[in-house]
Motif scaffolding. Sequence first.
Motif, PDB file in Angstrom:
ATOM      1  N   UNK A  93       0.833  -1.204   0.000  1.00  0.00           N
ATOM      2  CA  UNK A  93       0.000   0.000   0.000  1.00  0.00           C
ATOM      3  C   UNK A  93       0.869   1.255   0.000  1.00  0.00           C
ATOM      4  N   UNK A  94       1.875   1.294   0.860  1.00  0.00           N
ATOM      5  CA  UNK A  94       2.712   2.485   0.980  1.00  0.00           C
ATOM      6  C   UNK A  94       3.586   2.696  -0.249  1.00  0.00           C
ATOM      7  N   UNK A  95       3.942   1.599  -0.917  1.00  0.00           N
ATOM      8  CA  UNK A  95       4.800   1.712  -2.090  1.00  0.00           C
ATOM      9  C   UNK A  95       4.144   2.448  -3.241  1.00  0.00           C
ATOM     10  N   UNK A  96       2.803   2.533  -3.252  1.00  0.00           N
ATOM     11  CA  UNK A  96       2.082   3.216  -4.322  1.00  0.00           C
ATOM     12  C   UNK A  96       1.382   4.471  -3.825  1.00  0.00           C
ATOM     13  N   UNK A  97       1.803   4.991  -2.675  1.00  0.00           N
ATOM     14  CA  UNK A  97       1.113   6.122  -2.052  1.00  0.00           C
ATOM     15  C   UNK A  97       1.987   7.369  -2.048  1.00  0.00           C
ATOM     16  N   UNK A  98       1.375   8.559  -2.050  1.00  0.00           N
ATOM     17  CA  UNK A  98       2.137   9.803  -1.923  1.00  0.00           C
ATOM     18  C   UNK A  98       2.767   9.927  -0.536  1.00  0.00           C
ATOM     19  N   UNK A 121      10.231  -1.813   3.885  1.00  0.00           N
ATOM     20  CA  UNK A 121      10.385  -0.714   2.927  1.00  0.00           C
ATOM     21  C   UNK A 121      11.842  -0.482   2.557  1.00  0.00           C
ATOM     22  N   UNK A 122      12.758  -0.976   3.386  1.00  0.00           N
ATOM     23  CA  UNK A 122      14.184  -0.792   3.116  1.00  0.00           C
ATOM     24  C   UNK A 122      14.701  -1.653   1.983  1.00  0.00           C
ATOM     25  N   UNK A 123      13.940  -2.670   1.587  1.00  0.00           N
ATOM     26  CA  UNK A 123      14.366  -3.502   0.467  1.00  0.00           C
ATOM     27  C   UNK A 123      14.063  -2.797  -0.859  1.00  0.00           C
ATOM     28  N   UNK A 127      11.707  -6.063  -5.278  1.00  0.00           N
ATOM     29  CA  UNK A 127      12.409  -7.214  -4.712  1.00  0.00           C
ATOM     30  C   UNK A 127      11.448  -8.055  -3.884  1.00  0.00           C
ATOM     31  N   UNK A 128      11.785  -9.327  -3.695  1.00  0.00           N
ATOM     32  CA  UNK A 128      10.915 -10.218  -2.940  1.00  0.00           C
ATOM     33  C   UNK A 128      10.845  -9.813  -1.473  1.00  0.00           C
ATOM     34  N   UNK A 129      11.875  -9.089  -0.988  1.00  0.00           N
ATOM     35  CA  UNK A 129      11.866  -8.636   0.401  1.00  0.00           C
ATOM     36  C   UNK A 129      10.684  -7.753   0.723  1.00  0.00           C
ATOM     37  N   UNK A 130      10.186  -7.026  -0.268  1.00  0.00           N
ATOM     38  CA  UNK A 130       9.039  -6.133  -0.047  1.00  0.00           C
ATOM     39  C   UNK A 130       7.712  -6.888   0.013  1.00  0.00           C
ATOM     40  N   UNK A 201      13.744 -25.142  -1.738  1.00  0.00           N
ATOM     41  CA  UNK A 201      14.068 -23.948  -2.517  1.00  0.00           C
ATOM     42  C   UNK A 201      13.904 -22.703  -1.659  1.00  0.00           C
ATOM     43  N   UNK A 202      14.774 -21.733  -1.843  1.00  0.00           N
ATOM     44  CA  UNK A 202      14.707 -20.467  -1.120  1.00  0.00           C
ATOM     45  C   UNK A 202      15.317 -19.378  -1.988  1.00  0.00           C
ATOM     46  N   UNK A 203      15.018 -18.126  -1.664  1.00  0.00           N
ATOM     47  CA  UNK A 203      15.520 -17.000  -2.443  1.00  0.00           C
ATOM     48  C   UNK A 203      16.091 -15.946  -1.506  1.00  0.00           C
ATOM     49  N   UNK A 204      16.957 -15.100  -2.056  1.00  0.00           N
ATOM     50  CA  UNK A 204      17.499 -13.973  -1.301  1.00  0.00           C
ATOM     51  C   UNK A 204      16.513 -12.806  -1.342  1.00  0.00           C
ATOM     52  N   UNK A 205      16.504 -12.019  -0.309  1.00  0.00           N
ATOM     53  CA  UNK A 205      15.528 -10.929  -0.185  1.00  0.00           C
ATOM     54  C   UNK A 205      15.652  -9.904  -1.305  1.00  0.00           C
TER      55      UNK A 205
END
Length: 443
Positions: A93-98, A121-123, A127-130, A201-205
Motif C-alpha cells: 500500500x505504501x509503495x504506491x502512495x504519496x 520498505x528498506x528492500x 524485490x521479494x523482500x518487499x 528452494x529459497x531466495x534472497x531478499x
Amino acid sequence: MSRATVHDLLERNEIAALQQWLAEHQPHEIADELGRTDELHAVLLFRLLGKDEALAVFEELDPPEQQKVLAGLRDHSFRELVEAMDPDDRVRLLGESPAKFVNRVLVGLSPQERATTAALLGYPEGSVGRYMTPETVTLRQDLTASEALSRIHERGPDAETVYTLLVVDDRRHFIGTVSLRDLVLAPGQRRVSELADPERLRVRAGENAEDSARLMQDANLLDLPVVDSEERVLGLLTIDDAVELIEAADSEDIARQAAASPWSGHYMSVSVLQLARSRVVWLLLLIVAATLTVNVLQFFESTLEEVTTLALFVPLLIGTGGNAGAQAATASVRALAVGEVRTGDVLRVAWRECRVGLTLGVTLAVLGLGIGTAFVGVGVAATLAVSLVAVCGWAAMIGATMPLLAKRVSIDPAVISTPLVTTLVDATGLIIYFMVAKAFLGI
C-alpha cells in the motif's frame, strides 16, 4: 441484487438494503463493488461493515482502492485498520502512495509495527523482500516435535501462516523447512532437525519478486523461504502474494503489448483522463514510426506508377506481415515470462520462427497466387506470392527476436509491443514487396 442495484442503493442512501446486500456477499465481491464506486460511496459502503469483515474486505482491495477508503476514515478508524494489516500488505500500500499519506500511516502505527514496516520498505522496489511476510513461526533445530507444537501454539496466532515452519540454528541460519502435517504426525520426541527438508528452494531478499513468484508457480509451492546474504531466515513469500505478483506482471505485459502504459486500480474507477494518458504517448510514438511506411511508398512511387495494380495488394501484404510478426512477438514474450526460453536462445528462436513464418507464407502464397492470377495476371500474382513467403518469414523472425534482444539489454520485453513490431514490419515488408516486383516484373 445486481451490481447496478447496489449503485442505486448507494445513490439513494438506503442503508438497510445495503446492509442486507453486504451480509449476503463474500469479501472479494464486496471489494469489487468498492472498487467500482467513487470515494464517497466507497467509504459509506465500507463503514457499514463489521470490524472483522471490514479487514477481510480491505485486504482484498488493490492499493489505489485501499487509499480511497482510508482517505475517508477518521484518524481512530484509520489507525486501527492499518495496524491490523499484514506487514507485506501494508508495504505494498505504501509503495504506491504519496509521501503525505505514507507519513500518516507510519505515524499511526505502534512502534513494533512501524519498525517491521520500515524494515520491509528498506528492500529495493520490486524485490521479494518487499512482498514477504516476516510474521512466521521459526523452530530451532534442536527442538522435539512436542516442543515445536507448543511453540506453534504460542506464536501461531501472530503468524500469517503456520503450514510451513522454518527451521533455524541458534543464529537464525536456514536449516530447512518442515510442514505442519509432518510435525503433527511425527513421534513426540523426534528432533525437528530430522524432519526438516534442507534442500527446500529459497531466495534472497534482494531477488526479483516476479521471478520468485514464477519459481513458486513452476515448483508448485505454497510458500517460499526468504533469506539474507548469509542464509539467515527473514520470512516467507506466500501463495496469495505470489498470485498477485503474477497477475500484476501479466496485466502490465498485456498493457504494454497493446501499446499502452499500465495503470493501477479498478478499471471502472480510473478516470477517462488517466486512461487516455496511459495510451497517448505510445500512439504518438507509433505515428512517428509509421512515417517509415510513408517514406517507403514515396521512394517506390515510380514503381507504383508503372504497375498500378501493385497498390491493390499493399494493404493485404502489410496486414499479413504485421499479423505474423504480432503472433511471433506475443509467443516470444509469453515464453520469456514463463521461463520457456532464455536470451541465449535468440538464434534458435530466430531460426525456429523463420521456418514457421515461411511455412505460413507458403500456405498463404498458394491462395494468393490463385486469386491474383484470376484478377491481375500471373506476373503480379507471382510477385504477391513470393512476397508473402518472404514477408511472413521475415516478420515472424523479427517479432520473436526483438523481445529477446530487449531482455538482453535490460528492457522489458513487453515494451517491444505488438504495435511496434507491426509498424516495423509494415515498412520493411513494403521494401521486400517492391524489390520482388522489380525482379519479377523488370521495372
